[in-house]
Design a protein around this motif. Structure first.
Motif, PDB file in Angstrom:
ATOM      1  N   ASP A  29      28.496  -3.512 106.355  1.00 30.58           N
ATOM      2  CA  ASP A  29      27.977  -4.850 106.667  1.00 30.58           C
ATOM      3  C   ASP A  29      27.096  -4.775 107.908  1.00 30.58           C
ATOM      4  N   ASN A  30      26.238  -5.746 108.064  1.00 30.26           N
ATOM      5  CA  ASN A  30      25.395  -5.905 109.266  1.00 30.26           C
ATOM      6  C   ASN A  30      24.394  -4.779 109.448  1.00 30.26           C
ATOM      7  N   GLY A  59      30.598 -17.247 113.340  1.00 29.91           N
ATOM      8  CA  GLY A  59      29.521 -16.633 112.557  1.00 29.91           C
ATOM      9  C   GLY A  59      29.645 -15.155 112.260  1.00 29.91           C
ATOM     10  N   ILE A  60      30.760 -14.524 112.575  1.00 27.11           N
ATOM     11  CA  ILE A  60      30.809 -13.080 112.300  1.00 27.11           C
ATOM     12  C   ILE A  60      31.431 -12.746 110.951  1.00 27.11           C
ATOM     13  N   ARG A  89      23.821 -16.391 109.428  1.00 29.14           N
ATOM     14  CA  ARG A  89      24.811 -16.718 108.404  1.00 29.14           C
ATOM     15  C   ARG A  89      24.968 -18.218 108.258  1.00 29.14           C
ATOM     16  N   LYS A 118      29.406  -1.810 115.707  1.00 26.06           N
ATOM     17  CA  LYS A 118      28.131  -1.365 115.120  1.00 26.06           C
ATOM     18  C   LYS A 118      27.633  -0.050 115.720  1.00 26.06           C
ATOM     19  N   ASP A 133      32.918  -2.543 108.614  1.00 25.33           N
ATOM     20  CA  ASP A 133      32.516  -3.828 109.223  1.00 25.33           C
ATOM     21  C   ASP A 133      33.070  -3.873 110.652  1.00 25.33           C
ATOM     22  N   MET A 135      23.835 -12.186 116.224  1.00 19.94           N
ATOM     23  CA  MET A 135      24.034 -11.604 114.898  1.00 19.94           C
ATOM     24  C   MET A 135      24.508 -12.661 113.914  1.00 19.94           C
ATOM     25  N   ARG A 155      35.502 -16.544 116.963  1.00 20.27           N
ATOM     26  CA  ARG A 155      34.162 -15.946 117.130  1.00 20.27           C
ATOM     27  C   ARG A 155      33.273 -16.477 116.007  1.00 20.27           C
TER      28      ARG A 155
HETATM   29  C1  DHB Z   1      29.381  -9.183 114.665  1.00 16.93           C
HETATM   30  C2  DHB Z   1      30.152  -8.408 113.837  1.00 16.93           C
HETATM   31  C3  DHB Z   1      30.069  -8.585 112.487  1.00 16.93           C
HETATM   32  O1  DHB Z   1      30.781  -7.818 111.632  1.00 16.93           O
HETATM   33  C4  DHB Z   1      29.222  -9.517 111.930  1.00 16.93           C
HETATM   34  O2  DHB Z   1      29.170  -9.626 110.581  1.00 16.93           O
HETATM   35  C5  DHB Z   1      28.439 -10.288 112.754  1.00 16.93           C
HETATM   36  C6  DHB Z   1      28.526 -10.119 114.140  1.00 16.93           C
HETATM   37  C7  DHB Z   1      29.447  -8.993 116.131  1.00 16.93           C
HETATM   38  O3  DHB Z   1      30.274  -8.207 116.577  1.00 16.93           O
HETATM   39  O4  DHB Z   1      28.677  -9.628 116.847  1.00 16.93           O
END
Ligand code: DHB
Ligand code: MG
Length: 213
Positions: free
Chosen positions: A159-160, A38-39, A5, A136, A133, A1, A36
């Motif tokens: 987001d996402n 890139g999130i 970015r 998911k 955010d 994910m 973590r």
């Molecule tokens: C993840 C969660 C996020 O909010 C994001 O922007 C990118 C990745 C994740 O949990 O992998």
């Protein structure tokens, strides 16, 4: 994910031109990257959240999932002096670090540590803007639970919402079928004209916004 970015020239240009981070945001972003990669939302996306909150004249903001507090601080900076932002964070380590970051500001941020599924029913009053955010797989559940907490004319933001391109049919090994179903249902609900005036902003990860009808 996270891949999208990075190495995104449009985003890089926006970040450099419109959203140079101050020292606090640079430091907490760097810490988040080590935990973590890139999130976190981009600087330009932070700026976008800030502008949306300002446009709305938001006084009460709710956030689900704050990680290091990067988006939280962008949103809280848009509040007037008597505003408040409540953010929920389920990860104890993230909550501790985010609290330390918020303590370096004078912003009206209240962090509640715990699972949003349990905390949401205890929240009182309505919000002008809600930013989702968090996990998911729960987006559709959260949206249904949050609808009564958003005032009419308030803004729901997720987001996402491209879920790593899976909304476009891309197959991604670490994204489960139930998460894909949940995000589809989330976007469909945000696109329901009886509930929202909605659209997706085509950020790398997708950011869905909707004004509650
Ligand atoms: C993840 C969660 C996020 O909010 C994001 O922007 C990118 C990745 C994740 O949990 O992998
Ligand atoms: Mg996100």
């Amino acid at each position: 994910m996270s891949q999208n970015r990075h190495h995104n020239p449009v985003q890089d240009y926006i970040d450099q031109t419109f959203a140079p981070d101050d020292e606090l945001l640079q430091t907490l972003r760097a810490k988040g990257e080590t935990l973590r990669t890139g999130i976190q939302i981009s600087a330009g996306e932070g700026r976008l959240l800030y502008i949306l909150a300002k446009m709305l004249g938001a006084k009460r903001i709710l956030e689900l999932g704050c990680f290091m507090g990067y988006s939280t601080i962008y949103l809280a900076r848009a509040l007037p002096e008597d505003g408040e932002l409540i953010t929920l964070e389920s990860n104890a380590q993230c909550a501790t670090l985010a609290r330390q970051h918020f303590a370096q500001t004078n912003l009206p941020i209240t962090l509640i540590e715990g699972d949003a599924h349990e905390i949401l029913p205890s929240l009182e009053g309505t919000f002008d803007l809600i930013f989702i955010d968090a996990d998911k797989i729960s987006y559709h559940y959260y949206l249904k639970a949050l609808l009564p907490l958003l005032r009419t004319g308030g803004l729901m933001v997720g987001d996402n919402t491209l879920l790593s391109g899976t909304m476009l049919g891309k197959r991604v090994s670490n994204i489960s079928a139930p998460a894909i179903e949940a995000m589809k249902a989330f976007n469909e609900m945000m696109a329901d004209p009886d509930l929202f005036d909605g659209v997706m902003i085509p950020t790398a990860e997708g950011m869905t916004i909707g004004i509650k009808r």
